[in-house]
Design an enzyme around this catalytic site. Sequence first.
Site: not given
Ligand code: NOJ
Length: 721
Positions: A494-495, A519
Amino acid sequence: MCDIVKYTITFFRPIYLRSKMMKHSNLLLFFSVLAVFSFSCEREAHLDRVASPDNNVAVSFFLSEEGQPGYLVRYKDHLLVDSSYLGFDFKDQPALGKGLNLVQSSHTSTDETWELPWGEQRLVHNRFQELKVELQEKDLPNRTWNIYFRAYDDGIAFRHEFPAQPGVDTVVIMDEHSSFVLTGDHTTWWIPGDWDIYEHLYNTTKFSEIDALSKRNHPNLAQTYIPENAVNTPVTMRTAEGLHLSFHEANLTDYAGMTLKVDPDKLTMTSELVGSDRLGHKVVRSLPFQTPWRTIQIAPRAADLIASNLILNLNEPNELGDVSWFQPQKYMGIWWEMHLGKSSWDMASGKHGATTANAKRFIDFAAANNIGGILVEGWNTGWEHWIGFEDREGVFDFVTPYPDYDLESVVVYAAEKGVSMIMHHETSSAPRTYEQQLDTAFALMQRLGIHTVKTGYVGKIIPKGEYHHGQWMVNHYRKVLRTAAKYQVAVNAHEPIKDTGIRRTLPNAISREGLRGQEFNSWSVEGGNPPEHLPIVAFTRMLAGPIDFTPGVFDLKLSQKYLDPANLPAKKPQVNTTLAHQLGLYVVIYSPVQMACDLIEHYEGHPAFQFIREVGVDWEQTKVLDGAVGDYVAIARQERGSLNWFLGAITDENKRDISLSFDFLDTGKAYEATIYEDAPDADWNTNPGAYNIRKERVNKDSMLNFTLAPGGGLAISLKPV
Ligand code: NOJ
Ligand code: CA
């Protein structure tokens, strides 16, 4: 381009074809003759050309009067990319661009079929013609520069090569100037150029109306808009004639990511590499090296953009060999409840989500419902010092669980139930801390038999002045993948660094975020992603590769019971789709890890959950049935190792009647279709949860009509009877 060039190409075609057979031979004589005859109105010498195997797509290479290399692209009779120039700026060296001579050019062709260990399809056809031009400066320092052009049936690509040469060991690139001159004011689906984050809403405008500077209203913890009117890639366009184009890059290795600067008046895009403020340059490389491929996917139908394998084909073959230690899977986890505010990552809040008991509850549910994996976020110490802290080095250690989470016993419990655990490593964008611990962290995973990690890079990169998409971070993400592979670990980032097809070479790059995911629907101050979000994503971000979007919200209005009313954003969060749309995403969005993200209590006893139980995650073949960018898309996929097919469709805010042919089914077989569709009164805003389930007998000759509600969708499972 003026007619004389076209005539020249036609006139010399026989010579040209013969010359192609002189593999790697020096074609200077031929080119000098051609050059004299093909002086275009723009005073360019058109020197060589390469066409796709089906002859529909062609790239012409030329040198300007000043000796600057350029190219143009044709699709059938259309000039798609007009004379576009190439060049580089360096530190402590003159720019490279003008005063070049063509030393030699050569043609090769490739026609091969290779296998994806998991994917949208098993077999990938890789068929292209390649032109290599070798250039040298006429004057001192007589540097050499090669450019490779490839023509595929589904697009073109080019890359630069800096060969080993006397007097230069290393180049420090201040910028690359690869330009793309469009031939019309195309409808464009774009997000603003950002050196860190791809989590933006898409805009739909004419190319000339792209105004990325005014579209900076999507708050995120790490955005770094570039100080120019620029877009991130893939950026997708539709011409007035209905052709579809998408611009991106492939095989981003040891180089900076490319954003595209927009000149709306000249209908031109030019590469703008992501920089490093800390190091004061964009790329540093020792010679010889090659840049990533700059790509244009070209398709008459929008649906064919999704079917294109251009990006994957431009990457190197699998270097990891047997990767059967990873298996595609659906997963659930301790995740959505944090985003809803029901529980938290940290323990100090008093509502810690990652407890042994909660993990076991998820494992039990997964085991009973054909869900292969469980993700547990917030399991390791450090979360008290996560968001909003400047000093994030050394915060997370990736091996120490919170005292209320018994990592070892959870893993044993899961194994007994046939469920695999998914590890979570939130780096909080402190990659140096992570790199110091990579081996230890992955060795722990290997000892516990955990083969998948979800990584995260929330916030600005430390050290300051580095960006998620700069060369330094490109190399970090690659180091993580390579180290993970040594411990048989697959990575869902992610990111992330944007996807450029590296999963062909390193299949353990299984999936990633790199877009506004689910999210955002739980906390975005703008009220979440609009219904058109995923009908755009399917034709933009998804062309880059697999997406961990985390579909499957059933409680679409989010009940709000877990949110502190004092903390509600201005616009009340909700998921802006129907339930059938959420189901359709399991087929529309490709990922070998596909989450069922909602809470157990929202799935328990819900008839529509049957689709999530059944749906495949790994595909023998994919048929993109129909679609229009930003409006709707329908995709059918055959599960690998089974005769079952699954079909998914989604629409934007508009209600839509679609007719789908089932001619992808096997001849002579009847299938039972279980259809999950929007109820007649379903609507993403007023009635999102209304759906119907019905069964129907279908075969290859069937043609069925469906109505998708506003923001709606469709999901069908097809089993041979
Ligand atoms: C951002 C992520 O996209 C998400 O899925 C994750 O829960 C949070 N960061 C915490 O790591
Ligand atoms: Ca639309």
